[in-house]
Design an enzyme around this catalytic site. Structure first.
Site, PDB file in Angstrom:
ATOM      1  N   MET A  42      41.304  10.071 -52.161  1.00  0.00           N
ATOM      2  CA  MET A  42      40.670  11.507 -52.077  1.00  0.00           C
ATOM      3  C   MET A  42      39.164  11.761 -51.808  1.00  0.00           C
ATOM      4  O   MET A  42      38.673  12.926 -52.189  1.00  0.00           O
ATOM      5  CB  MET A  42      40.877  12.090 -53.669  1.00  0.00           C
ATOM      6  CG  MET A  42      42.367  12.460 -53.950  1.00  0.00           C
ATOM      7  SD  MET A  42      42.918  13.765 -52.930  1.00  0.00           S
ATOM      8  CE  MET A  42      43.966  12.725 -51.931  1.00  0.00           C
ATOM      9  N   PRO A  43      38.675  11.039 -50.753  1.00  0.00           N
ATOM     10  CA  PRO A  43      37.290  11.602 -50.381  1.00  0.00           C
ATOM     11  C   PRO A  43      37.277  12.832 -49.627  1.00  0.00           C
ATOM     12  O   PRO A  43      38.103  12.936 -48.759  1.00  0.00           O
ATOM     13  CB  PRO A  43      37.067  10.371 -49.301  1.00  0.00           C
ATOM     14  CG  PRO A  43      37.958   9.126 -49.673  1.00  0.00           C
ATOM     15  CD  PRO A  43      38.946   9.776 -50.317  1.00  0.00           C
ATOM     16  N   HIS A  44      36.437  13.621 -50.343  1.00  0.00           N
ATOM     17  CA  HIS A  44      36.283  15.046 -49.453  1.00  0.00           C
ATOM     18  C   HIS A  44      34.906  14.941 -49.102  1.00  0.00           C
ATOM     19  O   HIS A  44      33.960  14.651 -49.741  1.00  0.00           O
ATOM     20  CB  HIS A  44      36.361  16.005 -50.769  1.00  0.00           C
ATOM     21  CG  HIS A  44      36.443  17.344 -50.126  1.00  0.00           C
ATOM     22  ND1 HIS A  44      37.278  17.949 -49.151  1.00  0.00           N
ATOM     23  CD2 HIS A  44      35.443  18.177 -49.838  1.00  0.00           C
ATOM     24  CE1 HIS A  44      37.174  19.259 -48.548  1.00  0.00           C
ATOM     25  NE2 HIS A  44      35.743  19.498 -49.166  1.00  0.00           N
ATOM     26  N   GLY A  63      39.485  14.291 -46.499  1.00  0.00           N
ATOM     27  CA  GLY A  63      39.187  15.515 -45.920  1.00  0.00           C
ATOM     28  C   GLY A  63      37.882  15.613 -45.365  1.00  0.00           C
ATOM     29  O   GLY A  63      36.946  15.106 -46.210  1.00  0.00           O
TER      30      GLY A  63
END
Lengths: 61, 61, 61, 61, 61, 61
Positions: free
Chosen positions: A1-3, A40
């Site tokens: 989930m790196p944003h 993302g």
């Protein structure tokens, strides 16, 4: 989930964003050990008259 | 003092933002136990050429 | 691709975050016409000594 | 390394941003004990139809 | 409605945040022509091992 | 002046952040045509109970 949110000066081309999105995703997955689908990236173009450093707008430098 | 920042693809109407602002505020107050006046919501519309997932710009998908 | 960042005072429980994540996602999908899988929500708990309004820290109010 | 992001209603002039960048940098350095060169400030102008408080868009108030 | 987010190195005292919140709010209201009650400020303390410039973590400088 | 904010799940090591800071800065400078000194990167570690996708907290998945 790196944003990932990237604020930078406006003026880069769609091609630069395309290339950078791929390169950053590769490095984040390689080093951060996650899946490409989880990464993302949002680019925000900022005008030099909306960014200041050392008390001066970049548009005035 | 909940401050909510929503980044999403551009294209939603003012009416959708009006309806969503009300709905989100109601749920945040109901579940988060705070007053409507304390809830701020900012919408940021993002072009599909400024957002990437899995290394690809959404404008290229 | 709605990405939602919520800054609020610390102290809410995991159950409140669980319930709110579901409720907000439902409303964003219903009104914003997108798929649940596309909605990301990040909660950031903020201490009252790190948030100010009208020039005063909330921890001093 | 203070990085300051200011979201506010659109409509302020370049002169206001110029003056505010200088004033905020001075106060951050004076009180936060850091060097002007380390202070970055980004202004983001937001339309009143993209900002809500108490469940209402400011454009509807 | 100015919302100000300040990311800076951890280590500043509550007193520095108290003083800076007041000073920044005064300048934003004076120059940006808005009411104190409309100004929100959030401080985020960041560890030097979570901030990089020129490819180096500040904790390594 | 690219400013990069990365939100990701907590658990990465200082060494991963060190390596990623260097790799991302190299790619941003190569593709975005800017100087390493202008690139700031901030890592924010997020607990899986503070991040939701499709209405579910990652801590519940």
């Amino acid at each position: 989930m790196p944003h990932v949110q990237i604020h930078w000066f406006e003026g880069r081309t769609a091609e630069q964003k395309r290339e950078l999105a791929e390169a950053l995703t590769n490095e984040i997955c390689r080093i951060g050990r996650c899946e490409p689908e989880s990464v993302g990236i949002v680019f925000t173009d900022v005008d030099t008259s909306d960014w200041a450093r050392a008390g001066k707008l970049f548009s005035d430098k």
